[in-house]
Design an enzyme around this catalytic site. Structure first.
Site, PDB file in Angstrom:
ATOM      1  N   GLY A 109      25.707   5.657 -39.709  1.00 23.39           N
ATOM      2  CA  GLY A 109      27.162   5.620 -39.637  1.00 23.39           C
ATOM      3  C   GLY A 109      27.732   4.770 -40.742  1.00 23.39           C
ATOM      4  N   CYS A 110      28.959   4.309 -40.520  1.00 22.82           N
ATOM      5  CA  CYS A 110      29.647   3.554 -41.569  1.00 22.82           C
ATOM      6  C   CYS A 110      29.356   2.073 -41.405  1.00 22.82           C
ATOM      7  CB  CYS A 110      31.127   3.858 -41.523  1.00 22.82           C
ATOM      8  SG  CYS A 110      31.425   5.621 -41.675  1.00 22.82           S
ATOM      9  N   ILE A 111      28.083   1.732 -41.479  1.00 27.01           N
ATOM     10  CA  ILE A 111      27.688   0.335 -41.279  1.00 27.01           C
ATOM     11  C   ILE A 111      26.733  -0.095 -42.398  1.00 27.01           C
ATOM     12  CG2 ILE A 111      27.926   0.488 -38.795  1.00 27.01           C
ATOM     13  CD1 ILE A 111      24.807   0.465 -38.770  1.00 27.01           C
TER      14      ILE A 111
END
Lengths: 111, 507
Positions: A109-111
Site C-alpha cells: 500500500g501507500c506506506i
C-alpha cells in the site's frame, strides 16, 4: 520461488527475502533473516518481533504503527513508545524490516 | 531489504539539465507479478507463445477505445519541450526517461502496425517490430513514470504521457507481464477492502486505540466511528492513514474536525480505502470495480455525503471519474446510480475533499484554532500531482492550490512557498506516485525525488523551513523514505490535517 538453506533446511522465500510460509518461522530463521538485513538482534528487537507475531496471529495483519508503539511503551516505558525508537532498532523501517524478521508477509500500500 | 548502493544527486541552486547517460536506469526493474495475483485480475502470468499477438491485440483495442491515445501517438512532433520536465530524467539522466523518448517506445511500434507508411516502408518513418527487447524496455520504463503529467503541462499539443504509460502497463498485463506491487494491492483491495489488507477486526482494534490516544492527549472523547448506518457523512481515506506515520496524524485531524463541527460521520470497513490503483494500471474495469465498493458502502450505510481524505489519486478518481465510473454518468438508467443520487444531499459538492470541508468550517468561524500550537514549525507545502493537475477544489479556479494553503495559514503562523516553477500546476512529483512506491524501485524513487528535494533545500537554507505539508498518502510515504537520503529528517513531512490537529481546540 527461491529458497534459502537455514540449519540444513530449505526454506521458501519471495524475491525480497520474505518467508512464503509463516509456519517456517523459528528463532533460528529470524536470526538468519536479521543477519541478511544487517540487524543485530537484541532483547529489544525480540520484544518487537514477538509482539508482531502475536498480533498477526490474532488479526492476520501486522499492527499499525500506533498499536505497536503503544504496546512497546507499555512493556518498555514511554520513552521507547515512539517511531524514532523503532527506526533505531530497524533502520530500514519498522513496518517492513521487522515484519520480515518476524516471518510475516510484507505490508503493501501507500506506506 | 538492505538498501542498494547508488549515487544520490547533489543539491544545486538551480536544477541543471543533466548530460545524458544512456542506459543508466535500464537495470531498474520492478518485480513481476506472480501467478495467483495475475489470475485473480484475469491476466496471464508469463509470456506465452502468443505474447506478441496478445500485446498487439490489446494495443489495437485501446487505440480504438481511447481516441486520445491515437491522437497522442500521432500528434508528437518531437519538439523536445518535455525533455527536461520529468523529475526522473532530471534525477537519473537516462534519456529514455525523457517523456518523448519514453513515449517513443510505444510510438515506434504503433507506426509499424497501425499506420500505412509504417506498414509499407517502416525504415522511412522510424517504425519498428515489437520484439521481446522492446517489451522489456516497456516494462522498465513504463514503471519509471509516475503518471504525474508535469510534462503534459509543457507540451504544446497537450500530449498526456500518463495515458500512454497507463496503456503500456495494460498491454504488458494483457501479454503476461504485470507489476507485483500494484497488482498485489489491486487484489487486496478487492478481497479485503483496502490496499494494506487490514481486515475489519484489525481496523476496529486500531480505531479503538486511536480514540484512547486522542482522549489521553486532549481529555475529549473524540470518536472514530465505523459502519454506522444512517450517519450523514461517509469518510473514505487511504488505508495508510490507519497504519502509518505520519499519515495517522491526519486521520486524527479529520476526526477532531468532525468532532468540533458536531458532524455525524462514519468510516466503512467494506470501503476502507480511498486509493484506486486501477487508475495507475490503465484498466477501466478494475478501476470501476474498486470504485463500486465505495458506492455500495454509501448505499448500504445510507449516507448523505461522501468526503475523501488526504490521498492524491483518490481525489482524482473521485473528482474526475466517479460520475462516469459508478455515478449517474455511468448509465443514466442504472438503478443503483439513481438511488445514490437521490440519497445524496446536493446542497454540498459530491464528493467533497476533506480540505474543502475543513476550509468551509474555518471560514464560517466554526473551528477554534490556536495557530501558535504550530510555532515550532516553519512550513512549506508540496502540491501533489494528481490534486494539482487532475482535479480542483472549491468553486474558484486554482482552488486545489489555495485551499490547502489557506488552511495551513489559518492553523500556523509560519509559511513559505517553494520556488514558483516547482509548485502549483508545475509541481514536481514526490518521485513515488503512480504505482512505483515499492522497495524494488528505491533507486528510481530517490533519484526522482531530486527536483523536489532541491526546491525544499532552497527554502530550508533561505527560510529555515523545517516541515513540508502535503495531502497525499503516497507523497507522505515516499518522502518519509527518501528525505534521509538527502540529509533531512524523515519526520519533516506530514499532512495538512496533522497541522489542523495540533491547532484545533476542542470542547
Amino acid at each position: 520461488m527461491p529458497t534459502v538453506n537455514i540449519a540444513g533446511k530449505d526454506i521458501e522465500v519471495d524475491e525480497e527475502g520474505y518467508l512464503t510460509n509463516l509456519a517456517d518461522w523459528n528463532e533460528e530463521v529470524a536470526a538468519y533473516l536479521a543477519k541478511e538485513e544487517k540487524v543485530e538482534m537484541t532483547d529489544s528487537h525480540w520484544e518487537v518481533v514477538n509482539f508482531l507475531r502475536e498480533y498477526y496471529n490474532e488479526y492476520q495483519i501486522a499492527p499499525a504503527i500506533r498499536v505497536l508503539t503503544k504496546a512497546i511503551a507499555k512493556k518498555l516505558g514511554p520513552d521507547k513508545g515512539n517511531n524514532k525508537y523503532l527506526y533505531e532498532l530497524f533502520p530500514y523501517g519498522p513496518a517492513k524490516q521487522a515484519c520480515k524478521i518476524a516471518g510475516l508477509p510484507k505490508p503493501t500500500g501507500c506506506i | 531489504m538492505a538498501a542498494p548502493e547508488f549515487e544520490v544527486p547533489q543539491f544545486k541552486e538551480q536544477i541543471e539539465i543533466p548530460k545524458i547517460r544512456e542506459g543508466s536506469m535500464s537495470h531498474v526493474k520492478s518485480f513481476v507479478s506472480p501467478q495467483p495475483t495475475q489470475e485473480f485480475l484475469g491476466y496471464p502470468w508469463e509470456l506465452g507463445e502468443d505474447w506478441k499477438e496478445r500485446a498487439l491485440f490489446k494495443m489495437g483495442d485501446l487505440l480504438k477505445k481511447y481516441r486520445s491515445l491515437r491522437v497522442f501517438m500521432d500528434a508528437c512532433v518531437h519538439c523536445g519541450a518535455c525533455t527536461d520536465k520529468c523529475h526522473y530524467y532530471l534525477g537519473s539522466a537516462d534519456p529514455k526517461n525523457m517523456p518523448v523518448a519514453r513515449q517513443e517506445l510505444m510510438r515506434k511500434v504503433y507506426r509499424r502496425y497501425f499506420t500505412l507508411p509504417g506498414k509499407i516502408a517502416p525504415w522511412l518513418v522510424g517504425a519498428e517490430e515489437l520484439t521481446k527487447e522492446t517489451l522489456e524496455d516497456w516494462y522498465s520504463y513504463y514503471h519509471q513514470c509516475s503518471e504525474c503529467r508535469r510534462c503534459s503541462v509543457f507540451c504544446p499539443y497537450g500530449i498526456d504521457t500518463a495515458e500512454i504509460t497507463m496503456a503500456g502497463r495494460e498491454i504488458l498485463n494483457y501479454a503476461g507481464m504485470g507489476q507485483k506491487y500494484s497488482n498485489e494491492i489491486l487484489t487486496k483491495v478487492q478481497k479485503i477492502g483496502n490496499n494494506l489488507g487490514l481486515p475489519g477486526p484489525a481496523l476496529e482494534d486500531t480505531l479503538a486505540g486511536l480514540e484512547e490516544d486522542i482522549e489521553a492527549d486532549t481529555g475529549v472523547p473524540v470518536k472514530l466511528p465505523m459502519d454506522v448506518k444512517g450517519a450523514e457523512i461517509l469518510l473514505v481515506t487511504p488505508s495508510a492513514d490507519f497504519f502509518s506515520e505520519p499519515h495517522v496524524e491526519s486521520l486524527i485531524g479529520y476526526a477532531k474536525v468532525f468532532h468540533a463541527a458536531g458532524a455525524s460521520w462514519t468510516l466503512s470497513s467494506y470501503a476502507s480505502e480511498a486509493g484506486n490503483f486501477g487508475l495507475f494500471n490503465g484498466n477501466y474495469e478494475t478501476m470501476r470495480k474498486v470504485a463500486l465498493r465505495i458506492r455500495d458502502a454509501a448505499l448500504e450505510l445510507g449516507v448523505k455525503r461522501i468526503i475523501v481524505g488526504e490521498c492524491g489519486h483518490a481525489w482524482r478518481v473521485a473528482y474526475s471519474f466517479w460520475n462516469t465510473l459508478t455515478g449517474i454518468g455511468f448509465d443514466g438508467k442504472d438503478p443503483f446510480s439513481i438511488e445514490l443520487q437521490q440519497q445524496l444531499d446536493h446542497r454540498y459538492p459530491q464528493p467533497m475533499h476533506i480540505c474543502e470541508y475543513t476550509w468551509d468550517l474555518i471560514q464560517q468561524g466554526r473551528l477554534k484554532l490556536d495557530p501558535s500550537a504550530n510555532d515550532d514549525k516553519i512550513i512549506t507545502y508540496h502540491d501533489s500531482c494528481n490534486v494539482a493537475r487532475a482535479s480542483r477544489m472549491g468553486d474558484e479556479p486554482g482552488g486545489q492550490f489555495t485551499i490547502p494553503r489557506n488552511i495551513i495559514k489559518a492553523v500556523a503562523n509560519n509559511f513559505h512557498d517553494m520556488a514558483a516553477e516547482t509548485i502549483g500546476e508545475a509541481t514536481f512529483c514526490c518521485g513515488g506516485g503512480g504505482g512505483v512506491l515499492t522497495d524494488d524501485l528505491i533507486e528510481l524513487r530517490v533519484k526522482g525525488a531530486y527536483p523536489r528535494m532541491n526546491a525544499l533545500n532552497n527554502v530550508v537554507q533561505e527560510e529555515n523551513v523545517n516541515f513540508m505539508a502535503t495531502i497525499c498518502a503516497i507523497c507522505k510515504a515516499q518522502f518519509t523514505k527518501v528525505l534521509p537520503y538527502y540529509g533531512f529528517d524523515r519526520s519533516m513531512v506530514g499532512g495538512v490535517h496533522q497541522l489542523v490537529s495540533a491547532a484545533i481546540k476542542l470542547d
